[in-house]
Design an enzyme around this catalytic site. Structure first.
Site, PDB file in Angstrom:
ATOM      1  N   LYS A  29      12.151  -0.210  27.035  1.00 58.21           N
ATOM      2  CA  LYS A  29      13.031   0.697  26.283  1.00 58.21           C
ATOM      3  C   LYS A  29      14.049   1.400  27.179  1.00 58.21           C
ATOM      4  O   LYS A  29      15.232   1.449  26.868  1.00 58.21           O
ATOM      5  CB  LYS A  29      12.217   1.797  25.574  1.00 58.21           C
ATOM      6  CG  LYS A  29      11.346   1.309  24.455  1.00 58.21           C
ATOM      7  CD  LYS A  29      10.737   2.486  23.705  1.00 58.21           C
ATOM      8  CE  LYS A  29       9.876   3.404  24.559  1.00 58.21           C
ATOM      9  NZ  LYS A  29       8.600   2.827  25.005  1.00 58.21           N
ATOM     10  N   ARG A 104       7.708  10.283  18.376  1.00 56.42           N
ATOM     11  CA  ARG A 104       6.482   9.539  18.674  1.00 56.42           C
ATOM     12  C   ARG A 104       5.324   9.969  17.799  1.00 56.42           C
ATOM     13  O   ARG A 104       4.253   9.365  17.893  1.00 56.42           O
ATOM     14  CB  ARG A 104       6.079   9.832  20.118  1.00 56.42           C
ATOM     15  CG  ARG A 104       6.418   8.764  21.123  1.00 56.42           C
ATOM     16  CD  ARG A 104       6.148   9.409  22.470  1.00 56.42           C
ATOM     17  NE  ARG A 104       5.753   8.506  23.492  1.00 56.42           N
ATOM     18  CZ  ARG A 104       6.560   8.152  24.512  1.00 56.42           C
ATOM     19  NH1 ARG A 104       7.799   8.574  24.549  1.00 56.42           N
ATOM     20  NH2 ARG A 104       6.113   7.386  25.449  1.00 56.42           N
ATOM     21  N   ARG A 143       6.021  -1.757  37.937  1.00 62.59           N
ATOM     22  CA  ARG A 143       6.786  -0.520  38.006  1.00 62.59           C
ATOM     23  C   ARG A 143       6.031   0.529  38.832  1.00 62.59           C
ATOM     24  O   ARG A 143       6.637   1.326  39.545  1.00 62.59           O
ATOM     25  CB  ARG A 143       7.051   0.015  36.598  1.00 62.59           C
ATOM     26  CG  ARG A 143       7.942   1.241  36.594  1.00 62.59           C
ATOM     27  CD  ARG A 143       8.347   1.636  35.199  1.00 62.59           C
ATOM     28  NE  ARG A 143       7.271   2.304  34.489  1.00 62.59           N
ATOM     29  CZ  ARG A 143       7.339   2.675  33.220  1.00 62.59           C
ATOM     30  NH1 ARG A 143       8.409   2.413  32.510  1.00 62.59           N
ATOM     31  NH2 ARG A 143       6.323   3.283  32.651  1.00 62.59           N
ATOM     32  N   ARG A 149       5.485   5.893  39.727  1.00 67.70           N
ATOM     33  CA  ARG A 149       5.252   6.892  38.676  1.00 67.70           C
ATOM     34  C   ARG A 149       3.778   7.249  38.622  1.00 67.70           C
ATOM     35  O   ARG A 149       2.926   6.377  38.601  1.00 67.70           O
ATOM     36  CB  ARG A 149       5.683   6.319  37.319  1.00 67.70           C
ATOM     37  CG  ARG A 149       7.004   6.865  36.866  1.00 67.70           C
ATOM     38  CD  ARG A 149       7.418   6.248  35.560  1.00 67.70           C
ATOM     39  NE  ARG A 149       6.523   6.550  34.449  1.00 67.70           N
ATOM     40  CZ  ARG A 149       6.872   6.383  33.191  1.00 67.70           C
ATOM     41  NH1 ARG A 149       8.073   5.948  32.882  1.00 67.70           N
ATOM     42  NH2 ARG A 149       6.023   6.653  32.227  1.00 67.70           N
ATOM     43  N   ARG A 160      -2.113   4.985  27.490  1.00 69.33           N
ATOM     44  CA  ARG A 160      -0.813   5.147  26.815  1.00 69.33           C
ATOM     45  C   ARG A 160      -0.597   4.093  25.739  1.00 69.33           C
ATOM     46  O   ARG A 160      -0.020   4.363  24.697  1.00 69.33           O
ATOM     47  CB  ARG A 160       0.328   5.132  27.832  1.00 69.33           C
ATOM     48  CG  ARG A 160       0.631   6.536  28.307  1.00 69.33           C
ATOM     49  CD  ARG A 160       1.386   6.647  29.601  1.00 69.33           C
ATOM     50  NE  ARG A 160       2.512   5.781  29.766  1.00 69.33           N
ATOM     51  CZ  ARG A 160       2.721   5.045  30.865  1.00 69.33           C
ATOM     52  NH1 ARG A 160       1.858   5.065  31.860  1.00 69.33           N
ATOM     53  NH2 ARG A 160       3.774   4.313  30.975  1.00 69.33           N
TER      54      ARG A 160
HETATM   55  P1  ADP Z   1       6.352   5.266  28.425  1.00 73.98           P
HETATM   56  O1  ADP Z   1       7.195   4.765  27.289  1.00 73.98           O
HETATM   57  O2  ADP Z   1       6.253   4.306  29.562  1.00 73.98           O
HETATM   58  O3  ADP Z   1       5.019   5.803  28.010  1.00 73.98           O
HETATM   59  P2  ADP Z   1       8.007   7.683  28.647  1.00 73.98           P
HETATM   60  O4  ADP Z   1       8.884   7.892  29.808  1.00 73.98           O
HETATM   61  O5  ADP Z   1       8.675   7.450  27.343  1.00 73.98           O
HETATM   62  O6  ADP Z   1       7.077   6.489  29.097  1.00 73.98           O
HETATM   63  O7  ADP Z   1       7.015   8.919  28.472  1.00 73.98           O
HETATM   64  C1  ADP Z   1       6.192   9.351  29.528  1.00 73.98           C
HETATM   65  C2  ADP Z   1       5.299  10.486  29.051  1.00 73.98           C
HETATM   66  O8  ADP Z   1       6.116  11.603  28.633  1.00 73.98           O
HETATM   67  C3  ADP Z   1       4.426  10.187  27.841  1.00 73.98           C
HETATM   68  O9  ADP Z   1       3.230   9.519  28.194  1.00 73.98           O
HETATM   69  C4  ADP Z   1       4.179  11.602  27.304  1.00 73.98           C
HETATM   70  O10 ADP Z   1       3.221  12.295  28.089  1.00 73.98           O
HETATM   71  C5  ADP Z   1       5.521  12.280  27.532  1.00 73.98           C
HETATM   72  N1  ADP Z   1       6.412  12.127  26.354  1.00 73.98           N
HETATM   73  C6  ADP Z   1       7.619  11.498  26.331  1.00 73.98           C
HETATM   74  N2  ADP Z   1       8.159  11.541  25.098  1.00 73.98           N
HETATM   75  C7  ADP Z   1       7.280  12.199  24.301  1.00 73.98           C
HETATM   76  C8  ADP Z   1       7.246  12.540  22.924  1.00 73.98           C
HETATM   77  N3  ADP Z   1       8.243  12.205  22.091  1.00 73.98           N
HETATM   78  N4  ADP Z   1       6.174  13.233  22.469  1.00 73.98           N
HETATM   79  C9  ADP Z   1       5.175  13.579  23.280  1.00 73.98           C
HETATM   80  N5  ADP Z   1       5.119  13.265  24.582  1.00 73.98           N
HETATM   81  C10 ADP Z   1       6.157  12.585  25.111  1.00 73.98           C
END
Ligand code: ADP
Length: 212
Positions: A29, A104, A143, A149, A160
């Site tokens: 994404k 989400r 990654r 990360r 996740r």
């Molecule tokens: P990925 O898609 O690889 O899980 P992201 O960078 O989108 O990674 O998100 C990393 C972390 O940030 C998530 O695991 C969560 O802890 C937090 N996060 C990001 N966006 C949201 C959201 N919309 N609601 C709740 N937590 C979020």
């Protein structure tokens, strides 16, 4: 101030391109979001990136969310919604945007609907990146090595994925019922996937602003 007044009279923004990109962690994404933002002339807004920047800078928000993120859990809706509300109020998002990683949860979907309705806006389309689980785990392992990360440990990755399937997967149905979802195969090179996204968006009359 005049700027604020103009922003409130946002019905004129209804012509903007307002997109979501959804898909499981590791589907690519973030990478595609950056490309889409560039070609379509809209800001890519990644809640994950904003949270990570806060953690890195040890802001009060960052200190609150670090442990949650490291465990692979979702940040509470109240914090996430406020963050998105602030970000979408910035001038660069007035004419359109691409949200990556938000909404989400069901609560976030409702919050975003109301936020946009108050601006006289609605979503244009939802790009759904589809990728299989084995491919995803492999990409995330890579990654972890490349970017270091702290939530890319094997356990956090698996967690996740589970949280995504439980909490976020069903939200796609909500948007599908509204006829907004454009499924795109996320397997292949960055350019191949980007071309598929362009094709899917073109089917809705959404075209790049920059000549690529
Ligand atoms: P990925 O898609 O690889 O899980 P992201 O960078 O989108 O990674 O998100 C990393 C972390 O940030 C998530 O695991 C969560 O802890 C937090 N996060 C990001 N966006 C949201 C959201 N919309 N609601 C709740 N937590 C979020």
């Amino acid at each position: 101030m005049t700027d604020g007044d103009t922003a409130t009279a946002a019905a004129s923004n209804s012509a903007g391109t307002r997109l979501l990109i959804v898909g499981p962690p590791g589907a690519g994404k973030g990478t595609q979001a950056v490309q889409i933002a560039e070609s379509y002339g809209i800001p890519a807004i990644s809640t994950g990136d904003i949270f990570r920047a806060n953690v890195k800078n040890e802001t009060p928000l960052g200190l609150k969310v670090k442990a949650i993120m490291d465990a692979g859990d979702y940040v509470p809706d109240s914090l996430t919604n406020e963050l998105v509300s602030d970000r979408l109020a910035q001038p660069d998002a007035a004419g359109g945007f691409l949200l990556d990683g938000y909404p989400r949860t069901a609560d976030q979907v409702v919050f975003l609907d109301e936020l946009l309705a108050a601006r006289g806006e609605a979503l244009t389309a939802v790009v759904q990146l589809v990728a299989d689980r084995d491919e995803i785990v492999e990409r995330l392992r890579k990654r972890a090595v490349d970017q270091g990360r702290s939530d890319d440990t094997e356990e956090a990755i698996r967690h996740r994925q589970d949280v995504y399937l439980r909490e976020t997967g069903p939200l796609i149905d909500t948007y599908a019922e509204r006829g907004l979802v454009l499924p795109v195969d996320g397997l292949g090179s960055i350019d191949e996937v980007a071309a598929r996204i362009d094709e899917a968006l073109a089917s809705r009359g959404i075209r790049p602003t920059a000549s690529a």
